[in-house]
Write an enzyme that holds these catalytic residues in place. Structure first.
Site, PDB file in Angstrom:
ATOM      1  N   PRO A  84       0.951  -1.367   0.036  1.00  0.00           N
ATOM      2  CG  PRO A  84      -0.554  -1.417   1.823  1.00  0.00           C
ATOM      3  CD  PRO A  84       0.550  -2.151   1.086  1.00  0.00           C
ATOM      4  NE  ARG A 123      -4.223  -6.366 -22.258  1.00  0.00           N
ATOM      5  CZ  ARG A 123      -4.189  -5.048 -23.074  1.00  0.00           C
ATOM      6  NH1 ARG A 123      -3.262  -4.113 -22.452  1.00  0.00           N
ATOM      7  NH2 ARG A 123      -4.926  -4.894 -24.183  1.00  0.00           N
ATOM      8  CG  ASP A 159      -4.686  -1.070 -24.202  1.00  0.00           C
ATOM      9  OD1 ASP A 159      -5.690  -1.604 -24.826  1.00  0.00           O
ATOM     10  OD2 ASP A 159      -3.885  -1.664 -23.746  1.00  0.00           O
ATOM     11  CD  GLU A 172      -1.040  -5.019  10.651  1.00  0.00           C
ATOM     12  OE1 GLU A 172      -1.192  -3.899  10.307  1.00  0.00           O
ATOM     13  OE2 GLU A 172      -1.986  -5.878  10.544  1.00  0.00           O
TER      14      GLU A 172
HETATM   15  C1  JEK Z   1       0.496  -5.977   0.057  1.00  0.00           C
HETATM   16  C2  JEK Z   1      -0.167  -7.158   3.662  1.00  0.00           C
HETATM   17  C3  JEK Z   1      -2.180  -6.226   4.272  1.00  0.00           C
HETATM   18  C4  JEK Z   1      -3.340  -4.206   5.320  1.00  0.00           C
HETATM   19  C5  JEK Z   1      -1.933  -1.128   7.455  1.00  0.00           C
HETATM   20  C6  JEK Z   1      -2.038   0.201   5.153  1.00  0.00           C
HETATM   21  C7  JEK Z   1      -2.237   2.456   5.537  1.00  0.00           C
HETATM   22  C8  JEK Z   1      -2.327   1.200   7.580  1.00  0.00           C
HETATM   23  C9  JEK Z   1      -0.912  -4.291   5.250  1.00  0.00           C
HETATM   24  N1  JEK Z   1      -3.450  -1.247  -3.318  1.00  0.00           N
HETATM   25  C10 JEK Z   1      -3.210  -2.205  -2.128  1.00  0.00           C
HETATM   26  N2  JEK Z   1      -3.841  -2.348  -1.129  1.00  0.00           N
HETATM   27  N3  JEK Z   1      -3.307  -3.190  -0.286  1.00  0.00           N
HETATM   28  C11 JEK Z   1      -2.403  -3.581  -0.654  1.00  0.00           C
HETATM   29  C12 JEK Z   1      -1.360  -4.605   0.046  1.00  0.00           C
HETATM   30  C13 JEK Z   1      -1.879  -5.155   1.310  1.00  0.00           C
HETATM   31  C14 JEK Z   1      -0.988  -5.694   1.995  1.00  0.00           C
HETATM   32  C15 JEK Z   1      -0.001  -6.431   1.313  1.00  0.00           C
HETATM   33  C16 JEK Z   1      -0.461  -5.205  -0.484  1.00  0.00           C
HETATM   34  C17 JEK Z   1       0.598  -7.184   2.430  1.00  0.00           C
HETATM   35  N4  JEK Z   1      -0.966  -6.386   3.250  1.00  0.00           N
HETATM   36  C18 JEK Z   1      -2.259  -4.926   4.975  1.00  0.00           C
HETATM   37  C19 JEK Z   1      -3.309  -3.070   6.044  1.00  0.00           C
HETATM   38  C20 JEK Z   1      -2.054  -2.398   6.439  1.00  0.00           C
HETATM   39  N5  JEK Z   1      -2.543  -0.014   6.463  1.00  0.00           N
HETATM   40  C21 JEK Z   1      -2.567   1.453   4.625  1.00  0.00           C
HETATM   41  C22 JEK Z   1      -2.701   2.311   6.767  1.00  0.00           C
HETATM   42  C23 JEK Z   1      -0.990  -3.143   6.109  1.00  0.00           C
HETATM   43  C24 JEK Z   1      -1.995  -3.019  -2.003  1.00  0.00           C
HETATM   44  C25 JEK Z   1      -1.020  -3.193  -2.873  1.00  0.00           C
HETATM   45  N6  JEK Z   1      -0.005  -3.427  -3.732  1.00  0.00           N
END
Ligand code: JEK
Length: 253
Positions: free
Chosen positions: A90, A155, A170, A117
């Protein structure tokens, strides 16, 4: 050949999706090699532990660095040094067409999927070359983001999508959304296909579609329109865009 190794604690999630459709066919045709690697295979303890409690306290667990280092090192030894080690997170920069195109020009990609996390920052600091996110919503792990990235990248590999002009067309390449599509029957539950498409006058159809692409983009994704590269637009699109933007100005004055 493009080689993509995906490191995950859920390799079945990756395999289930990437055996289907256009990507599945690209693999059987030998255009890409996508391999899901089980992170637990790179642990050395009898419980095959991949996570641990966070230093500094707080809720949730953190992915341990050692299995991730061992996995990337094993892949590098087998395949050669990767061109990129991508972490789905994220905290990453947003995935765009340009980013997908850049990865599609590489030979060896490693994609790391976190869970819990997140992962130990020393992995990010020393092993990871690119931190990528697929959008501003929170998922439970990196596997679905990795699948999205791989689908977008594969792709764009030459030969994967039959008609190369369909890739160039696209919407995110040109900055315009697509026009609406219809197929038979001409009337379905009293819903008629627009008359212009039935007539078959090619120039009229192209003008109508150009107007649809421009007006829809203005209504739904004005952010795309403000960055559109006019040199990638057809004459119809340029004319309709100028017209529609002029009308929009008229309404706001
Ligand atoms: C990789 C674990 C789950 C969920 C804590 C995060 C700010 C705190 C981790 N676009 C995307 N959305 N989510 C992901 C993604 C989620 C993941 C992992 C990618 C590994 N998680 C998770 C919550 C948090 N919060 C946001 C506040 C940490 C992703 C991508 N690419």
């Amino acid at each position: 050949m493009t080689t993509i190794d995906v490191v995950t604690i859920f390799p079945a999630m990756i395999d289930a999706v990437l055996t289907e459709g256009v990507v599945g066919r690209a693999r059987t045709r030998g255009l890409v090699d996508v391999t899901a690697r089980d992170l637990r295979d790179f642990t050395t303890d009898k419980h095959r532990m991949v996570d641990d409690i966070p230093y500094g306290g707080g809720p949730g667990m953190v992915m341990k660095p050692e299995p991730l280092f061992r996995a990337v090192e094993a892949i590098a030894a087998e395949r050669g040094a990767p061109d990129a080690v991508v972490l789905m997170t994220p905290q990453g920069r947003p995935l765009t067409h340009e980013e997908a195109a850049r990865f599609s020009r590489m030979t060896r990609l490693v994609v790391l999927c976190g869970r819990y996390e997140g992962i130990d920052e020393r992995v990010t600091d020393t092993l990871v070359t690119d931190e990528i996110s697929i959008g501003d919503y929170v998922l439970t792990g990196g596997e679905l983001p990795a699948l999205v990235l791989i689908d977008a990248v594969v792709r764009l590999v030459p030969g994967v999508v039959g008609d190369e002009s369909s890739v160039e067309g696209d919407s995110f390449v040109r900055g315009l959304l697509d026009h609406p599509h219809y197929t038979r029957p001409a009337v379905f539950r009293e819903l008629a296909v627009p008359e212009v498409l039935i007539g078959g006058h090619h120039a009229d159809i192209e003008r109508w579609r150009a107007r649809q692409r421009v007006t829809r983009t203005l209504a739904r994704r004005p952010d795309l329109l403000s960055r559109v590269d006019e040199s990638t637009l057809s004459a119809d699109e340029r004319r309709v865009l100028a017209q529609v933007l002029d009308e929009a100005k008229e309404h706001s004055s």
